[in-house]
Design a protein around this motif. Sequence first.
Motif, PDB file in Angstrom:
ATOM      1  N   THR A 121      -0.896 -35.626  -5.359  1.00  0.00           N
ATOM      2  CA  THR A 121      -1.260 -34.681  -4.296  1.00  0.00           C
ATOM      3  C   THR A 121      -0.155 -33.647  -4.096  1.00  0.00           C
ATOM      4  O   THR A 121      -0.422 -32.448  -3.984  1.00  0.00           O
ATOM      5  CB  THR A 121      -1.523 -35.435  -2.974  1.00  0.00           C
ATOM      6  N   GLN A 180      -3.847 -38.354 -10.854  1.00  0.00           N
ATOM      7  CA  GLN A 180      -4.436 -37.090 -11.320  1.00  0.00           C
ATOM      8  C   GLN A 180      -3.398 -36.002 -11.580  1.00  0.00           C
ATOM      9  O   GLN A 180      -3.767 -34.858 -11.838  1.00  0.00           O
ATOM     10  CB  GLN A 180      -5.463 -36.584 -10.297  1.00  0.00           C
ATOM     11  N   SER A 211      -7.366 -29.546 -11.384  1.00  0.00           N
ATOM     12  CA  SER A 211      -8.254 -29.626 -10.222  1.00  0.00           C
ATOM     13  C   SER A 211      -9.362 -28.590 -10.346  1.00  0.00           C
ATOM     14  O   SER A 211      -9.265 -27.641 -11.136  1.00  0.00           O
ATOM     15  CB  SER A 211      -7.448 -29.370  -8.958  1.00  0.00           C
ATOM     16  N   SER A 212     -10.363 -28.759  -9.514  1.00  0.00           N
ATOM     17  CA  SER A 212     -11.450 -27.795  -9.445  1.00  0.00           C
ATOM     18  C   SER A 212     -10.880 -26.415  -9.084  1.00  0.00           C
ATOM     19  O   SER A 212     -11.282 -25.393  -9.644  1.00  0.00           O
ATOM     20  CB  SER A 212     -12.413 -28.311  -8.378  1.00  0.00           C
ATOM     21  N   LYS A 257      -0.049 -31.211  -7.112  1.00  0.00           N
ATOM     22  CA  LYS A 257      -1.148 -30.239  -7.131  1.00  0.00           C
ATOM     23  C   LYS A 257      -0.976 -29.183  -6.046  1.00  0.00           C
ATOM     24  O   LYS A 257      -1.343 -28.027  -6.225  1.00  0.00           O
ATOM     25  CB  LYS A 257      -2.490 -30.956  -6.961  1.00  0.00           C
ATOM     26  N   GLU A 273     -14.296 -34.847  -6.095  1.00  0.00           N
ATOM     27  CA  GLU A 273     -13.116 -34.391  -6.851  1.00  0.00           C
ATOM     28  C   GLU A 273     -12.197 -35.557  -7.276  1.00  0.00           C
ATOM     29  O   GLU A 273     -11.675 -35.561  -8.378  1.00  0.00           O
ATOM     30  CB  GLU A 273     -12.360 -33.384  -5.969  1.00  0.00           C
TER      31      GLU A 273
END
Length: 496
Positions: A274, A437, A442-443, A277, A186
């Motif tokens: 982080t 990111q 995200s996935s 997300k 990821e």
Amino acid sequence: MTETLGFCQEMRPESCGFILFGATGDLAARKIIPALFGLCEKKLTPRNFYAVLVSRTPLDRGALESRLWDTVLKAGFTPAPEVFSSFLERLEYIQADYESDAFYRRLADRLTALDAKSGVKKKRLFYLATPPAAFEPITSKLKTSGLLSDPTDCTCWSRVIIEKPYGSSLESAASLDAGLKLAAPEAQVYRIDHFTGKETVQNVMALRSANAVFDGTWNNRFVDHVQITVFEELGLEGRAAFFERMGLARDMMSHILQLAAITAMDLPSTFRDTDFKTEKRRFFESIRPLTREEVRRQTVRGQYAGYRSEPGVAPGSAEETFLAFKFLVDNDRWRGVPFYVRAGKKTGSKKTRIDVVYKKPDHGIFTHIDIGYPNVFSFGIQPEERVSFSLISKHPGPKLCFTPRSMGLDYRPEGHEAAGYPTDYERLLIEAMSGDQTLFLSSYEIGFMWQFLAPLLEAWSAAPATEPLHAYADGTPGPAAADELIKKDGRSWIQL
Ligand SMILES: NC(=O)c1ccc[n+]([C@@H]2O[C@H](COP(=O)([O-])OP(=O)(O)OC[C@H]3O[C@@H](n4cnc5c(N)ncnc54)[C@H](OP(=O)(O)O)[C@@H]3O)[C@@H](O)[C@H]2O)c1
């Protein structure tokens, strides 16, 4: 130049090589190559940088250069000759055979040579601008040929950017994701939704973070409802084959959910990816899924009248070009506040905006008088880049009467400042080169999007008779049924 205050975080792209697969395609020509050129022109590329364009089409140097020149002109640049030459100097083309191991060996050798020449330490950003069916095979070959670095090795990195659509159903998205994860963890996968790269989208978060007025009132005590509008003036723009497979709901849901998240998620304690997300995920987890019955009552599908006459569209096509729906968020902040969404093609004008509508006054002289919703925070995302707040003030004059007014903040920088302002794709490339990111999906987010869509898609395909496709005239803001959807709750769409 506008003054900046206190906090000023700058993304610094790391020296790297950029490798673009599918370099002869539409996305490459319209977005990625112009973004690369824009970064060079604005001097925003890393100090040590090179780009390798990869595609199956044979192209000699002359053909490549004239193609790039046309691409850059078509994107609206008027390149200074020395800037264009320096762009070309950092760029080369390799013809691909994606199935052959020999091609990946050749590519690896070339990247090693370019790393040495450019002072790059095995840091590589791969952009897969190919049809999605090629994502997994290419990523897997990159891995087996040693082109994807070990994520635990901190002396080098490899990142893979992919574009939506991430599948066409919950199952196909899961299978695409599983295939990608076999090759790249990821942390190496950067999924683009270009809306998140827009300056105006980021401004929503900036305004919410820095201004106490938002934090204090951004909840169900003060807010009556939220509206999200994503309207396009144009129709298919030559993408009939894609649209006939996907329809508007699949095509737009990612943008809609991202806009909802930046409007309504709790603010992260930092802007690190982080933390960001984690909060975004918590918001998505609190969106109440629609039941089959709610799909019938709370969604409206439409199709513009001229759609079936567009080249490449089947005469009896049942793909929607318009979608309106209502959803609820089950958390302490938003419980009871409906979110209304409308998105469509050929809906009159291009307009993406978020309207946060505050409750009506219900005290004093207003206890028995309905003056509508006086306070609306509106975020213009595109093309208008403007934040406005509507309010009621006294009408000037001898009588005590009330009148609607609006305060506005035009957001687009001007002149010299605007020239250095990265576009959405430029910004996303910078962020990916920086290894952040935050602006990528995200996935989990992709999985959530398909889970949210699944009951809608199932209901529409299983019972077309009870899930009508409402016609609307080209150039109008959707079918009458969309007005009914919000009207039955005693509300109406914001006038655009
Ligand atoms: N175009 C857009 O506006 C847009 C918007 C959002 C997302 N996307 C996504 O971005 C990606 C690229 O879109 P696009 O419109 O540029 O696609 P495209 O024009 O259909 O394809 C891009 C390039 O990929 C190569 N290609 C075609 N079939 C291939 C295959 N089977 N295996 C490997 N390479 C193949 C072709 O170049 P060669 O034949 O020279 O190799 C083609 O020029 C897609 O995943 C698309 O869904 C596109």
